[in-house]
Design an enzyme around this catalytic site. Structure first.
Site, PDB file in Angstrom:
ATOM      1  N   ASN A   7      49.006  86.749   7.766  1.00 55.71           N
ATOM      2  CA  ASN A   7      47.671  87.041   8.311  1.00 55.71           C
ATOM      3  C   ASN A   7      47.259  85.878   9.226  1.00 55.71           C
ATOM      4  OD1 ASN A   7      44.774  86.854   8.487  1.00 55.71           O
ATOM      5  ND2 ASN A   7      44.635  88.418   6.913  1.00 55.71           N
ATOM      6  N   HIS A  10      42.854  83.208  10.614  1.00 57.65           N
ATOM      7  CA  HIS A  10      42.227  81.879  10.669  1.00 57.65           C
ATOM      8  C   HIS A  10      42.713  81.006  11.820  1.00 57.65           C
ATOM      9  CE1 HIS A  10      39.762  83.016   7.463  1.00 57.65           C
ATOM     10  NE2 HIS A  10      40.766  83.202   6.641  1.00 57.65           N
ATOM     11  N   HIS A  43      42.637  91.107  10.708  1.00 53.33           N
ATOM     12  CA  HIS A  43      41.455  91.827  10.218  1.00 53.33           C
ATOM     13  C   HIS A  43      40.394  91.817  11.319  1.00 53.33           C
ATOM     14  CE1 HIS A  43      38.211  92.125   6.774  1.00 53.33           C
ATOM     15  NE2 HIS A  43      38.064  93.063   7.698  1.00 53.33           N
ATOM     16  N   ARG A  45      36.978  92.396  12.032  1.00 51.05           N
ATOM     17  CA  ARG A  45      35.733  92.595  11.281  1.00 51.05           C
ATOM     18  C   ARG A  45      34.647  93.140  12.193  1.00 51.05           C
ATOM     19  NH1 ARG A  45      35.865  89.394   6.142  1.00 51.05           N
ATOM     20  NH2 ARG A  45      33.731  90.102   5.928  1.00 51.05           N
ATOM     21  N   ARG A  49      34.026  87.923  13.719  1.00 55.79           N
ATOM     22  CA  ARG A  49      33.921  86.476  13.490  1.00 55.79           C
ATOM     23  C   ARG A  49      35.216  85.718  13.800  1.00 55.79           C
ATOM     24  NH1 ARG A  49      33.375  86.139   6.957  1.00 55.79           N
ATOM     25  NH2 ARG A  49      31.661  87.568   7.385  1.00 55.79           N
ATOM     26  N   GLU A  70      43.873  95.289   9.327  1.00 53.66           N
ATOM     27  CA  GLU A  70      42.924  95.372   8.209  1.00 53.66           C
ATOM     28  C   GLU A  70      41.581  95.760   8.788  1.00 53.66           C
ATOM     29  OE1 GLU A  70      42.264  91.921   5.810  1.00 53.66           O
ATOM     30  OE2 GLU A  70      44.341  91.849   5.213  1.00 53.66           O
ATOM     31  N   THR A 101      36.980  88.506   2.181  1.00 48.51           N
ATOM     32  CA  THR A 101      36.934  89.741   1.396  1.00 48.51           C
ATOM     33  C   THR A 101      36.832  89.373  -0.084  1.00 48.51           C
ATOM     34  OG1 THR A 101      38.459  90.593   3.050  1.00 48.51           O
ATOM     35  CG2 THR A 101      38.059  91.968   1.135  1.00 48.51           C
ATOM     36  N   GLU A 151      47.231  97.705  -1.812  1.00 41.81           N
ATOM     37  CA  GLU A 151      47.409  96.258  -1.826  1.00 41.81           C
ATOM     38  C   GLU A 151      46.575  95.749  -2.997  1.00 41.81           C
ATOM     39  OE1 GLU A 151      46.960  93.969   1.815  1.00 41.81           O
ATOM     40  OE2 GLU A 151      46.322  92.231   0.622  1.00 41.81           O
ATOM     41  N   HIS A 191      45.688  88.005  -1.179  1.00 39.31           N
ATOM     42  CA  HIS A 191      44.423  87.288  -1.207  1.00 39.31           C
ATOM     43  C   HIS A 191      44.529  86.071  -2.104  1.00 39.31           C
ATOM     44  CE1 HIS A 191      40.276  86.424  -0.540  1.00 39.31           C
ATOM     45  NE2 HIS A 191      40.280  87.371   0.369  1.00 39.31           N
TER      46      HIS A 191
HETATM   47  N1  PXP Z   1      44.795  90.842   1.995  1.00 40.49           N
HETATM   48  C1  PXP Z   1      43.548  91.239   2.333  1.00 40.49           C
HETATM   49  C2  PXP Z   1      43.190  92.671   2.134  1.00 40.49           C
HETATM   50  C3  PXP Z   1      42.630  90.334   2.892  1.00 40.49           C
HETATM   51  O1  PXP Z   1      41.400  90.746   3.220  1.00 40.49           O
HETATM   52  C4  PXP Z   1      43.033  88.998   3.109  1.00 40.49           C
HETATM   53  C5  PXP Z   1      42.093  88.029   3.745  1.00 40.49           C
HETATM   54  O2  PXP Z   1      41.799  88.423   5.028  1.00 40.49           O
HETATM   55  C6  PXP Z   1      44.339  88.635   2.738  1.00 40.49           C
HETATM   56  C7  PXP Z   1      45.194  89.572   2.165  1.00 40.49           C
HETATM   57  C8  PXP Z   1      44.851  87.259   2.934  1.00 40.49           C
HETATM   58  O3  PXP Z   1      44.163  86.399   2.087  1.00 40.49           O
HETATM   59  P1  PXP Z   1      44.326  84.832   2.238  1.00 40.49           P
HETATM   60  O4  PXP Z   1      43.826  84.487   3.601  1.00 40.49           O
HETATM   61  O5  PXP Z   1      43.499  84.283   1.128  1.00 40.49           O
HETATM   62  O6  PXP Z   1      45.809  84.548   2.089  1.00 40.49           O
END
Ligand code: PXP
Length: 239
Positions: A7, A10, A43, A45, A49, A70, A101, A151, A191
């Site tokens: 992902n 960030h 993602h 949003r 953001r 996402e 999330t 998931e 997550h």
């Molecule tokens: N899975 C989902 C559905 C999420 O919303 C997120 C965060 O955007 C992640 C995985 C990844 O989480 P993390 O950034 O804590 O690894």
């Protein structure tokens, strides 16, 4: 062996913090793929953001593995997904005020809108995953809604400090994964997973893919994206 979907939200958070054009999540995605990622997650949003519409459109053109979008189950996001055609959509709950999330999508209270979005995406040939808490009732509902995969939300497990609490949530994760697998749903997990907590999932062979963002991007700031992704790929290979 489970896969790794990286992902890159960030990387975009860092860019948006200063309103610059760098660092570019598209560049991060390409490096992640070269380092062994099996998919790229972004993602989009409602409040934009971090990831922007432009990122999703360029990612769709350049990602060589799989692009996983996402999104919340809203008409706006459905329209974007139908246009961009990602390789997988993961439906997530979304609250404006949340830091990230916070929990899985509750398929009891959101049954109707989620079902409608799943039907629309599947009619367009886009597979759908639903991000849910490790709860067997939610797994059954995801199956009834005709999702392709779930998931499992691992955030509470990763954040929990007490051993007893951790064991309880882990049992819930195992039960949810096993039931989903029995129902022929694909099983992803994500997550809050970091370079230490990933090791807890050793032997849980039902998990097809881990979705990991924050810990990889945080490590990338120290050691570079390629090494950060490769280290996580190696840890998953050793599970
Ligand atoms: N899975 C989902 C559905 C999420 O919303 C997120 C965060 O955007 C992640 C995985 C990844 O989480 P993390 O950034 O804590 O690894």
């Amino acid at each position: 062996m489970a896969g790794l979907a990286v992902n890159i939200d960030h990387i975009a958070t860092l860019r948006q913090a200063r309103g610059t054009t760098y660092p570019d999540p598209v560049a991060a995605a390409l490096i992640a793929e070269l380092a062994g990622a099996d998919g790229i997650v972004a993602h989009l949003r409602e409040d934009r953001r971090h990831i922007q519409d432009r990122d999703i459109r360029i990612l769709r053109q350049v990602v060589q593995t799989r692009l996983i979008l996402e999104m919340g189950a809203t008409p706006e996001m459905l329209g974007i997904a139908l246009d961009v055609k990602p390789d997988l959509v993961t439906l997530v709950p979304e609250k404006r005020e949340e830091l990230t999330t916070e929990g899985g999508l509750d398929l009891i209270s959101h049954h109707e809108p989620v079902s409608e979005v799943v039907d629309n995406l599947k009619s367009a040939g886009i597979p759908v995953s639903i991000f849910i808490d490790p709860d067997i009732e939610q797994v059954k509902l995801a199956h009834r809604i005709d999702a392709d995969m779930i998931e499992i939300h691992t955030g509470h497990f990763c954040d929990e400090r007490s051993l007893a609490g951790k064991q309880k949530i882990y049992t819930d994760i195992v039960n949810a994964a096993k039931l989903a697998s029995k129902l022929k749903l694909g099983v992803n997990a994500g997550h809050g997973i970091c370079y230490t907590s990933i090791k807890a999932f050793a032997g849980l062979n039902e998990i097809d893919e881990f979705s990991i963002g924050h810990s990889i991007v945080a490590r990338a700031a120290m050691v570079g994206m390629e090494r950060a992704v490769k280290e996580m790929v190696d840890l998953i290979a050793a599970l």
